[in-house]
Design a protein around this motif. Structure first.
Motif, PDB file in Angstrom:
ATOM      1  N   LEU A 199       0.862  -1.110   0.065  1.00  0.00           N
ATOM      2  CA  LEU A 199       0.138   0.000  -0.076  1.00  0.00           C
ATOM      3  C   LEU A 199       0.840   1.356  -0.088  1.00  0.00           C
ATOM      4  CD1 LEU A 199      -2.816   1.272   0.298  1.00  0.00           C
ATOM      5  CD2 LEU A 199      -2.500   0.958   2.778  1.00  0.00           C
ATOM      6  N   VAL A 200       0.928   1.908  -0.967  1.00  0.00           N
ATOM      7  CA  VAL A 200       1.661   2.981  -1.286  1.00  0.00           C
ATOM      8  C   VAL A 200       0.909   3.959  -1.666  1.00  0.00           C
ATOM      9  CG1 VAL A 200       3.604   4.132  -2.494  1.00  0.00           C
ATOM     10  CG2 VAL A 200       3.614   1.541  -1.854  1.00  0.00           C
ATOM     11  N   LEU A 209      -7.255   3.707  -4.664  1.00  0.00           N
ATOM     12  CA  LEU A 209      -8.300   3.961  -3.876  1.00  0.00           C
ATOM     13  C   LEU A 209      -8.806   5.423  -4.159  1.00  0.00           C
ATOM     14  CD1 LEU A 209      -6.594   2.564  -0.675  1.00  0.00           C
ATOM     15  CD2 LEU A 209      -8.249   1.708  -1.801  1.00  0.00           C
ATOM     16  N   THR A 210      -9.880   5.619  -3.886  1.00  0.00           N
ATOM     17  CA  THR A 210     -10.379   6.892  -3.982  1.00  0.00           C
ATOM     18  C   THR A 210     -11.128   7.519  -2.652  1.00  0.00           C
ATOM     19  OG1 THR A 210     -12.840   6.474  -4.711  1.00  0.00           O
ATOM     20  CG2 THR A 210     -11.097   6.423  -6.579  1.00  0.00           C
ATOM     21  N   ARG A 211     -11.694   8.610  -2.595  1.00  0.00           N
ATOM     22  CA  ARG A 211     -12.431   9.264  -1.483  1.00  0.00           C
ATOM     23  C   ARG A 211     -13.757   8.362  -1.191  1.00  0.00           C
ATOM     24  NH1 ARG A 211     -13.574  15.200  -1.746  1.00  0.00           N
ATOM     25  NH2 ARG A 211     -11.472  14.911  -2.770  1.00  0.00           N
ATOM     26  N   GLU A 249      -5.293   0.449   7.897  1.00  0.00           N
ATOM     27  CA  GLU A 249      -4.277   1.349   7.152  1.00  0.00           C
ATOM     28  C   GLU A 249      -4.881   1.798   6.031  1.00  0.00           C
ATOM     29  OE1 GLU A 249      -1.225   2.313   7.878  1.00  0.00           O
ATOM     30  OE2 GLU A 249      -1.680   1.461  10.020  1.00  0.00           O
ATOM     31  N   ILE A 250      -5.650   0.927   5.229  1.00  0.00           N
ATOM     32  CA  ILE A 250      -6.481   1.388   4.313  1.00  0.00           C
ATOM     33  C   ILE A 250      -7.422   2.480   4.545  1.00  0.00           C
ATOM     34  CG2 ILE A 250      -8.042   0.798   2.125  1.00  0.00           C
ATOM     35  CD1 ILE A 250      -6.729  -2.039   2.347  1.00  0.00           C
ATOM     36  N   GLN A 251      -8.241   2.402   5.487  1.00  0.00           N
ATOM     37  CA  GLN A 251      -9.004   3.591   6.057  1.00  0.00           C
ATOM     38  C   GLN A 251      -8.360   4.954   6.297  1.00  0.00           C
ATOM     39  OE1 GLN A 251     -10.884   1.482   9.273  1.00  0.00           O
ATOM     40  NE2 GLN A 251     -12.793   0.931   8.150  1.00  0.00           N
ATOM     41  N   GLU A 281      -4.166  -9.488  11.211  1.00  0.00           N
ATOM     42  CA  GLU A 281      -3.510  -8.827   9.998  1.00  0.00           C
ATOM     43  C   GLU A 281      -4.582  -8.252   9.261  1.00  0.00           C
ATOM     44  OE1 GLU A 281      -2.172 -11.167   6.199  1.00  0.00           O
ATOM     45  OE2 GLU A 281      -0.812 -11.693   7.757  1.00  0.00           O
ATOM     46  N   CYS A 282      -5.804  -8.993   9.515  1.00  0.00           N
ATOM     47  CA  CYS A 282      -7.103  -8.298   8.659  1.00  0.00           C
ATOM     48  C   CYS A 282      -7.480  -6.790   9.287  1.00  0.00           C
ATOM     49  CB  CYS A 282      -8.135  -9.319   8.861  1.00  0.00           C
ATOM     50  SG  CYS A 282      -9.768  -8.385   7.951  1.00  0.00           S
TER      51      CYS A 282
END
Length: 92
Positions: free
Chosen positions: A11-12, A33-35, A84-86, A77-78
């Motif tokens: 994830l960058v 990813l977007t808003r 992190e994605i949020q 892990e999930c």
């Protein structure tokens, strides 16, 4: 879930990229990813073909109906991936 293949993710910034190898040399694809993206834990828990537990989660991408389904080897892990994605989605 026998047709699932193991992939390795990075994830960058606002992009999830997935690879065929653990060294992240063989890029398989990427997911911007977007808003409006959404990441959530799935209803599905089970075992993969090797008998390892997994937790399913998914991210919704650019066009609102495009989902990337991912599985982690455990709940911790999930949770870390989802958090992190949020964080990234909130910054967009």
């Amino acid at each position: 879930m026998a047709n699932w293949k193991q992939r390795f993710f990075t994830l960058v910034e606002d992009t999830l990229t997935y690879y065929e190898d653990e060294e992240c040399l063989l890029k398989k694809g990427s997911y911007k990813l977007t808003r409006d993206s959404l990441v959530e834990e799935g209803d599905n828990e089970g075992k993969n073909k090797d008998g390892k537990n997994f937790t399913l989660f998914r991210a919704k991408g650019e066009n609102g109906s495009d989902y990337l389904f991912m599985a982690s080897q455990n709940d911790d892990e999930c949770t870390k991936w989802i958090e992190e994605i949020q964080k990234v989605i909130k910054k967009i």
